[in-house]
Scaffold this active site. Structure first.
Site, PDB file in Angstrom:
ATOM      1  N   SER A 132      28.560  52.541  39.183  1.00 22.83           N
ATOM      2  CA  SER A 132      29.705  52.773  40.067  1.00 22.83           C
ATOM      3  C   SER A 132      31.042  52.479  39.382  1.00 22.83           C
ATOM      4  O   SER A 132      32.088  52.950  39.845  1.00 22.83           O
ATOM      5  CB  SER A 132      29.579  51.916  41.325  1.00 22.83           C
ATOM      6  OG  SER A 132      29.455  50.548  40.989  1.00 22.83           O
ATOM      7  N   ASP A 137      35.252  42.678  47.277  1.00 18.05           N
ATOM      8  CA  ASP A 137      34.848  43.431  46.077  1.00 18.05           C
ATOM      9  C   ASP A 137      35.748  43.001  44.931  1.00 18.05           C
ATOM     10  O   ASP A 137      36.925  43.381  44.876  1.00 18.05           O
ATOM     11  CB  ASP A 137      34.976  44.939  46.337  1.00 18.05           C
ATOM     12  CG  ASP A 137      34.515  45.785  45.160  1.00 18.05           C
ATOM     13  OD1 ASP A 137      34.173  45.201  44.099  1.00 18.05           O
ATOM     14  OD2 ASP A 137      34.515  47.027  45.280  1.00 18.05           O
ATOM     15  N   HIS A 161      34.884  46.284  41.331  1.00 21.87           N
ATOM     16  CA  HIS A 161      35.541  47.587  41.195  1.00 21.87           C
ATOM     17  C   HIS A 161      37.051  47.403  41.157  1.00 21.87           C
ATOM     18  O   HIS A 161      37.550  46.282  41.252  1.00 21.87           O
ATOM     19  CB  HIS A 161      35.113  48.501  42.338  1.00 21.87           C
ATOM     20  CG  HIS A 161      33.640  48.760  42.373  1.00 21.87           C
ATOM     21  ND1 HIS A 161      32.775  48.029  43.162  1.00 21.87           N
ATOM     22  CD2 HIS A 161      32.881  49.658  41.707  1.00 21.87           C
ATOM     23  CE1 HIS A 161      31.532  48.463  42.999  1.00 21.87           C
ATOM     24  NE2 HIS A 161      31.575  49.458  42.113  1.00 21.87           N
TER      25      HIS A 161
END
Length: 623
Positions: free
Chosen positions: A344, A587, A590
């Site tokens: 990702s 998060d 990312h």
């Protein structure tokens, strides 16, 4: 009365007595003095007109009286013949025969309504040669049309030959002008073109113009061509001068820009692009927002209040990265396939590049996902098409670069494993791509992979326990062998993007780790983490490969950026549990977009420019 008539002479003649009376009057002093004064005044006035004719073209009577057939008088040919031709007009002077060529004359042009003169010309003020492409028109009748002539005035005692004006001529290069003169009101207009060259300006002289004659328009071009052979600069008309100056400036600019380009490319070739620092630059980000990005990357839309994290660019210590020019990158990628393969974080980089390039396209309707998807999680493959450039940018989901597998144990229970000896099934779909960017890393930090129990498999053998670092080495070795066997290095460029650091504080991604309070990058290098051991393993494998793989070692540059993660701004619609404890679900792996992945793509852009530069130089050496 009769006697008077009787003695009158026949034919009306004057009698002698009257003559005597007349001569007696002349003998008086006053009368003699007056006669002498009149004669002297007449002679003086005649001499004055002979040597000082009027230069006014609008005074044709004096002009015609004192005009010579030669434009340059000499001691043996003064202007007195013109005086006598005026006093005795029926003498031996004859009109000039019509000339078939344009003789050298002085430029006295006249018409019914206007007068053309050369002003400000003196004997001691030399001027450069002037080639004038002159169109003269007079309009009372066709008989009054002005002649065409080659006007040459030379102040030098030894004039050059204009017919042989080349680069070897001592005459200065000409000044080229375009001039048009029109006079009169008649519907019948005669246009005459004259090639007029002025070397310098002597005292004014007047000559009789020859009959009209048209000079070919190409004649001035020949003189201009001759003049351009001279080593001295040429003064042209404003339009020509502007074009010439712009052309010269463009050549100089191109030469300067080429040297600067070569210098910057050489600088990039000898530079460690990943050893540097983040520098604040208010001209960033490269794009303001992007609808194509996933929700988890749209931090501002999800409520993040600060924006300074978007205004940093990566600055290597030994060079300067070129700012990513989306238009130029699209030209570099025209007709090609660019493929991202990985986890990702590679999706993060893929979406960043899609946003940058789409922002540079005029018609954004011609940029679309091949299958019409608008969300980019849950599928194994995505592809954006840039129709005008016949270019695609694709993403293949492969978090380990090797194949995820399932086996059934003796009890009939199905369990998941990771085949360290097989690459993913989709590899055949991208092996012929022009540019391939691989990555893996984050999934190797998860609990199952970290423990390594009953998870790693080779052939039919499932290891009861295998060290994660060894498992990573075997997986990367399998990948490298596939690249060496399937990738054509003469067609495809292969990149491997390194590990992107995380910044969880107080836990991990699934145990309450946080980073929402971070608003600035790390400034002191002593707070950076140690280089990951897995990346050391990767570097050793890359060195033993046959195929050249460019390693994008972004680990250190991302370690600075603890401020760039979505943190608690990863989504808009929170679940009830997330609303109760929003700080528990952050998060810190990312990156927000725009943000840090844009800098990765700027490095990719620099690498593509270097490849282009190297290919051009190789072709030049071959030729």
């Amino acid at each position: 009365m009769a006697d008077s008539v009787k003695y009158l002479p026949v034919g009306g003649a004057v009698p002698p007595s009257d003559f005597k009376t007349f001569f007696s009057l002349l003998k008086t002093r006053k009368t003699v003095a007056l006669a002498y004064c009149f004669m002297l005044a007449f002679v003086a006035f005649t001499i004055f007109l002979a040597f000082s004719p009027s230069p006014n073209a609008s005074s044709p009577w004096f002009t015609n009286i004192f005009t010579s057939t030669s434009s340059t008088p000499s001691p043996s040919n003064p202007h007195f013949p013109s005086l006598f031709s005026f006093l005795w007009p029926r003498s031996t002077s004859s009109p000039l025969p019509p000339s078939t060529s344009a003789p050298q004359t002085n430029a006295t042009s006249r018409s019914a309504n206007s007068t053309s003169q050369f002003a400000g010309t003196t004997k001691d003020s030399p001027k450069p040669v002037s080639l004038l492409n002159q169109t003269l028109s007079s309009g009372n009748s066709s008989d009054d049309s002005l002649p065409s002539f080659n006007h040459t005035i030379i102040s030098s005692s030894s004039p050059p030959k204009l017919s042989n004006l080349t680069s070897d001529s001592p005459v200065k290069p000409p000044v080229v002008q375009s001039h048009e003169q029109t006079s009169g009101n008649s519907d019948v207009t005669t246009s005459v073109k004259a090639n007029r060259t002025t070397v310098a300006a002597p005292p004014p002289q007047i000559s009789v113009p020859p009959p009209p004659q048209k000079v070919p328009a190409a004649a001035p071009a020949q003189n201009i061509s001759s003049a351009l052979k001279s080593n001295s600069p040429v003064k042209t008309s404003p339009e020509e001068s502007t074009d010439y100056t712009a052309s010269l400036a463009k050549k100089r600019s191109n030469g300067t820009s080429t040297r600067q380009k070569d210098g910057s490319m050489e600088s990039l070739m000898n530079c460690d692009l990943f050893d540097g620092a983040w520098v604040k630059d208010d001209s960033y980000p490269l794009y303001s927002s992007c609808d194509l990005a996933d929700e988890q990357f749209k931090c501002i839309r999800n409520g993040r209040p600060d924006k300074d994290y978007q205004k940093y660019k990566w600055k290597p210590k030994g060079c300067t990265l070129p700012r990513l020019d989306g238009h130029r990158m699209l030209d570099l990628l025209r007709g090609k396939r660019l493929v991202f393969v990985g986890d990702s974080l590679n999706r993060n980089m893929w979406e960043s590049l899609v946003c940058i390039l789409r922002n540079s396209v005029k018609n954004k309707r011609k940029v679309y996902e091949a299958n019409g998807r608008v969300h980019f999680r849950g599928e194994a493959f995505y592809s954006f098409i840039f129709e005008d450039y016949k270019f695609s940018i694709e993403f293949f989901v492969s978090p380990f670069l090797v194949r995820e597998w399932e086996v059934t144990d003796k009890n009939g229970t199905t369990k998941q494993t990771l085949r360290l000896d097989l690459v993913t099934r989709a590899s055949d779909q991208y092996k012929d791509a022009d540019i391939i960017i691989f990555n893996t890393g984050h999934w190797w930090t998860h609990d199952k992979t970290s423990r390594g129990k009953d998870y790693y498999q080779e052939g039919s053998h499932v290891y009861e326990e295998l060290n994660v670092l060894e498992a990573f080495r075997r997986a990367i070795t399998t990948w490298s062998r596939w690249v060496d066997a399937n990738i054509n290095p003469s067609k495809s460029l292969v990149f491997f993007r390194g590990y992107s650091d995380s910044h969880f504080s107080g836990g991990q991604w699934n145990s309450g780790g946080q980073c929402d309070h971070e608003t600035e990058p790390i400034k002191n290098e002593i707070y950076l983490r140690e280089y990951p051991p897995k990346m050391m393993v990767l570097e050793k494998v890359l060195k033993n490969m046959k195929t050249h793989v460019t390693y994008m070692n972004i680990t250190r540059m991302t370690d600075f950026r603890k401020d760039g993660h979505p943190s608690m701004y990863r989504k808009q619609n929170l679940t009830p549990e997330e609303r109760r404890s929003p700080l528990m679900f952050q998060d810190c792996s990312h990156w927000c977009l725009p943000g840090v992945p844009d800098a990765w793509n700027e490095i990719l852009y620099a690498e593509l420019l270097l490849r282009q530069y190297q290919n051009q130089h190789q072709q030049q050496h071959r030729s």
